[in-house]
Every structure is written in structure tokens, then in C-alpha cells.
Scaffold this active site. Structure first.
Site, PDB file in Angstrom:
ATOM      1  N   ASP A   7       8.832 130.418  55.521  1.00  0.00           N
ATOM      2  CA  ASP A   7       9.150 129.386  54.765  1.00  0.00           C
ATOM      3  C   ASP A   7      10.516 128.818  55.109  1.00  0.00           C
ATOM      4  O   ASP A   7      11.313 129.689  54.654  1.00  0.00           O
ATOM      5  CB  ASP A   7       9.134 129.937  53.148  1.00  0.00           C
ATOM      6  CG  ASP A   7       9.493 128.796  52.065  1.00  0.00           C
ATOM      7  OD1 ASP A   7       9.228 127.648  52.414  1.00  0.00           O
ATOM      8  OD2 ASP A   7      10.069 129.157  51.206  1.00  0.00           O
ATOM      9  N   GLU A  68       5.966 126.355  57.414  1.00  0.00           N
ATOM     10  CA  GLU A  68       5.805 125.134  56.552  1.00  0.00           C
ATOM     11  C   GLU A  68       6.356 123.849  57.130  1.00  0.00           C
ATOM     12  O   GLU A  68       7.547 123.727  57.859  1.00  0.00           O
ATOM     13  CB  GLU A  68       6.740 125.225  55.152  1.00  0.00           C
ATOM     14  CG  GLU A  68       6.548 124.104  54.207  1.00  0.00           C
ATOM     15  CD  GLU A  68       7.449 124.376  53.112  1.00  0.00           C
ATOM     16  OE1 GLU A  68       6.747 125.015  52.088  1.00  0.00           O
ATOM     17  OE2 GLU A  68       8.431 123.862  52.970  1.00  0.00           O
ATOM     18  N   ASP A 141      10.922 131.849  47.874  1.00  0.00           N
ATOM     19  CA  ASP A 141      10.752 131.852  49.394  1.00  0.00           C
ATOM     20  C   ASP A 141       9.877 133.002  49.900  1.00  0.00           C
ATOM     21  O   ASP A 141       9.277 132.653  50.804  1.00  0.00           O
ATOM     22  CB  ASP A 141      11.986 132.092  50.012  1.00  0.00           C
ATOM     23  CG  ASP A 141      13.232 131.142  49.276  1.00  0.00           C
ATOM     24  OD1 ASP A 141      13.079 129.582  49.596  1.00  0.00           O
ATOM     25  OD2 ASP A 141      13.932 131.321  48.405  1.00  0.00           O
TER      26      ASP A 141
END
Length: 177
Positions: A7, A68, A141
Site C-alpha cells: 500500500d 495499489e 496501511d
């Protein structure tokens, strides 16, 4: 399949490693958040992220990396930092020849919760349930990195095999000409 989920973020970069395959229980291998200080120059922060991702790949030997996909937001500085961290992670994985899967936030939310608009708490709760954890990974996260790895195992792994088969077939056709 072992997947490193990332992430990306310039201040907090979530990293999580998950083992498993479609139809089988998934297992948490490791999870953490790499932090960089906003007081440091951006290039130094990016080097810290690069070294962190390299160390995780070296330590955990993933079969693939799920990152991501950066999407536009109104806060340009946040998007820039996320894009920079994402680019660093992609370069590190590509240098090692690892397959890279990019997954949108809504795709990840839908994969783990069934709802593409799920909130962070719902995603965290589902990651906890899917990986059979006693406590929810924090901060968000960390949970998001694990959700990316889960999504890649459930969705991206199959897509990567399809893409590889199509590429191999095209190369075979070209070599016959």
C-alpha cells in the site's frame, strides 16, 4: 503462491506478505508499515522506501507483488507521494523479474468485503477474518497491504496466468512466421 502486497505512501508504506491459493486458506506471513519522516527530502524518503521493499523481497521471496493502483484525488501532494512510492516499489519488483499486479482500491474492497465502497474498518475486519487473525492489523496501511495480497491471490494470480498464456501463444505464432 506467496504475494507481497504494498500500500504505497510516502509517509506510511504498508507491506504485507500472504501465502495461499484460490480455494485454500490464506496465511499471514508478515506485515509492517515502513515510515519516512516528512522532515526529510523526498529523494531520501524514496531511497528509504526502496531499501525497505528490497529488504522485504529478499527476506520473504514472494512469487508476485501486488501494488495499489494510484488514482486521482483532489489532494495533489498526496497523489504525488503515493505515485512516487508506487513507482519505486514497481522498479524494485521489476528489477527482480517479479510479476506485478496493480489493483484499484475499489477492486480490493470488493474482493475482500464484497463491497467496492467498504470503509477502512470493514476492510480491516475482513482481512482479520480471512487470515484468521486474533487482532486487526493496524494501522490501516498494514491491513490495506494484506488486502492487496489477498486480492492478488484470489484475482490477480489467475489473470497473470492468462496473460502469460496469451503472451506465450503470441510468441509461438511469431516464431512460426
Amino acid at each position: 503462491m506467496r504475494v507481497l502486497g504494498i500500500d504505497p505512501g510516502l509517509t506510511r508504506c504498508g507491506m504485507g506478505v500472504v501465502d495461499g491459493s484460490v480455494g485454500r486458506p490464506l496465511t499471514l506471513v508478515d506485515v509492517n508499515v515502513l515510515r519516512t519522516s516528512a522532515d526529510l527530502p523526498v529523494p531520501e524518503r524514496l531511497v528509504t522506501i526502496e531499501r525497505g521493499v528490497e529488504a522485504w523481497i529478499e527476506e520473504h521471496a514472494p512469487d508476485a507483488v501486488a501494488i495499489e493502483r494510484v488514482f486521482a484525488r483532489s489532494d495533489v501532494s498526496t497523489v504525488m507521494g503515493t505515485a512516487q512510492a508506487s513507482g519505486v516499489a514497481m522498479v524494485v519488483a521489476a528489477r527482480r523479474g517479479l510479476p506485478i499486479g496493480l489493483h484499484t482500491p475499489s477492486e480490493v474492497k470488493a474482493a475482500v468485503s464484497g463491497n467496492g465502497r467498504a470503509g477502512k474498518a470493514q476492510v480491516g475486519a475482513m482481512v482479520t477474518r480471512i487470515l484468521r487473525l486474533d487482532v486487526m492489523p493496524k494501522p490501516a496501511d498494514a491491513a490495506d497491504a494484506l488486502a492487496l495480497a489477498i486480492t492478488h491471490i484470489w484475482r490477480g494470480g489467475a489473470q497473470a496466468r492468462i496473460d502469460a498464456a496469451v503472451t506465450a501463444a503470441r510468441q509461438q505464432v511469431r516464431s512460426r512466421r
